[in-house]
Design an enzyme around this catalytic site. Structure first.
Site, short mmCIF file in Angstrom:
data_model
loop_
_atom_site.label_atom_id
_atom_site.label_comp_id
_atom_site.label_asym_id
_atom_site.label_seq_id
_atom_site.Cartn_x
_atom_site.Cartn_y
_atom_site.Cartn_z
N HIS A 141 -55.76 -61.85 33.57
CA HIS A 141 -54.51 -62.07 34.28
C HIS A 141 -54.65 -61.52 35.71
O HIS A 141 -55.55 -60.73 36.00
CB HIS A 141 -53.36 -61.38 33.55
CG HIS A 141 -52.96 -62.10 32.31
ND1 HIS A 141 -52.30 -61.50 31.28
CD2 HIS A 141 -53.13 -63.40 31.93
CE1 HIS A 141 -52.07 -62.39 30.32
NE2 HIS A 141 -52.57 -63.54 30.69
N THR A 149 -59.19 -69.78 37.75
CA THR A 149 -59.15 -68.82 38.84
C THR A 149 -60.11 -67.66 38.59
O THR A 149 -60.84 -67.23 39.49
CB THR A 149 -57.71 -68.29 39.02
OG1 THR A 149 -56.81 -69.39 39.05
CG2 THR A 149 -57.58 -67.50 40.30
N GLY A 171 -55.43 -70.54 33.50
CA GLY A 171 -54.74 -70.18 32.26
C GLY A 171 -53.38 -70.83 32.09
O GLY A 171 -53.12 -71.50 31.08
N ASP A 223 -56.17 -71.28 28.90
CA ASP A 223 -56.15 -70.44 27.70
C ASP A 223 -56.24 -71.30 26.45
O ASP A 223 -56.95 -70.97 25.49
CB ASP A 223 -54.86 -69.60 27.64
CG ASP A 223 -54.75 -68.59 28.76
OD1 ASP A 223 -55.78 -68.21 29.35
OD2 ASP A 223 -53.61 -68.16 29.05
N ASP A 268 -52.56 -58.53 30.92
CA ASP A 268 -51.71 -57.51 31.52
C ASP A 268 -50.48 -57.28 30.65
O ASP A 268 -49.56 -58.11 30.63
CB ASP A 268 -51.30 -57.97 32.92
CG ASP A 268 -50.59 -56.88 33.70
OD1 ASP A 268 -50.17 -55.87 33.10
OD2 ASP A 268 -50.45 -57.04 34.92
N HIS A 296 -46.69 -68.17 30.70
CA HIS A 296 -47.39 -68.91 29.65
C HIS A 296 -47.70 -67.99 28.46
O HIS A 296 -48.70 -68.16 27.77
CB HIS A 296 -48.66 -69.55 30.21
CG HIS A 296 -49.68 -68.56 30.71
ND1 HIS A 296 -49.45 -67.72 31.75
CD2 HIS A 296 -50.94 -68.32 30.29
CE1 HIS A 296 -50.53 -66.97 31.96
NE2 HIS A 296 -51.44 -67.32 31.09
N ASP A 312 -49.07 -69.33 25.20
CA ASP A 312 -50.49 -69.69 25.24
C ASP A 312 -51.36 -68.44 25.05
O ASP A 312 -52.39 -68.49 24.38
CB ASP A 312 -50.86 -70.35 26.57
CG ASP A 312 -50.10 -71.64 26.82
OD1 ASP A 312 -49.47 -72.15 25.88
OD2 ASP A 312 -50.16 -72.13 27.96
N ARG A 369 -54.32 -65.11 18.82
CA ARG A 369 -54.20 -65.42 17.39
C ARG A 369 -55.41 -66.20 16.88
O ARG A 369 -55.99 -65.87 15.86
CB ARG A 369 -52.92 -66.22 17.13
CG ARG A 369 -52.67 -66.47 15.64
CD ARG A 369 -51.47 -67.38 15.41
NE ARG A 369 -51.78 -68.77 15.66
CZ ARG A 369 -52.51 -69.55 14.84
NH1 ARG A 369 -53.03 -69.05 13.75
NH2 ARG A 369 -52.73 -70.80 15.13
#
Length: 160
Positions: free
Chosen positions: A26, A54, A73, A78, A98, A105, A108, A114
């Site tokens: 992040h 990024t 992301g 992601d 973070d 998002h 996501d 998960r």
């Protein structure tokens, strides 16, 4: 020496295996991931690297190493990494997220974490865990992947 008690030669250790390492960070954690990657560049160079857009652009520019870049992301990167995990195409996930910043998002992010747990993919979410993961001899021998205990999970043997 008594041949009956002669020690058998030790089996050769398994050959090191290139791991497919996903790198995600992040915005407020990109500097942490970049600095960790700079310190561990030699370790990373022996693996195949993939990153969200990024983060991948920053790391490729600063480190000068090959990194497959996906979408950013929030724009689906992601989810792309999550799909690669489900397909058996990611072995390790470094995801410096973070916990103090709300993420637009967030669903996501939760889905990525998960699916990594479902498919038993090692995940490092901070510097200390990344250090421990990359210091482990299991990293180069390729920890055994376990198919989730769900009937619809199928078999990893049919995956690329």
């Amino acid at each position: 020496m008594d041949p009956q008690h002669a020690k058998a030669p030790d089996a050769a250790p398994p050959a090191p295996r290139r791991q497919r390492v996903a790198l995600v960070a992040h915005d407020h954690k990109k500097r942490d991931l970049l600095e960790w990657c700079q310190r561990n560049r030699a370790s990373l160079e022996v693996h195949d690297l993939v990153a969200t857009g990024t983060t991948g652009a920053l790391l490729a520019s600063e480190l000068g190493i090959a990194i497959e870049r996906l979408r950013s992301g929030p724009l689906g990167g992601d989810l792309q990494i999550g799909a690669m995990i489900a397909e058996g195409r990611i072995d390790v996930l470094l995801f410096f997220w973070d916990p103090l910043e709300p993420q637009p998002h967030d669903p996501d992010v939760r889905a990525l974490l998960r699916i990594a747990v479902v498919w038993n993919v090692p995940v490092a979410c901070n510097l200390a865990t990344a250090d421990l993961l990359f210091a482990s001899p299991l990293l180069l021998s390729g920890p055994e992947r376990h198919v989730p205990p769900y009937p619809e999970a199928g078999s990893l043997s049919s995956l690329p």
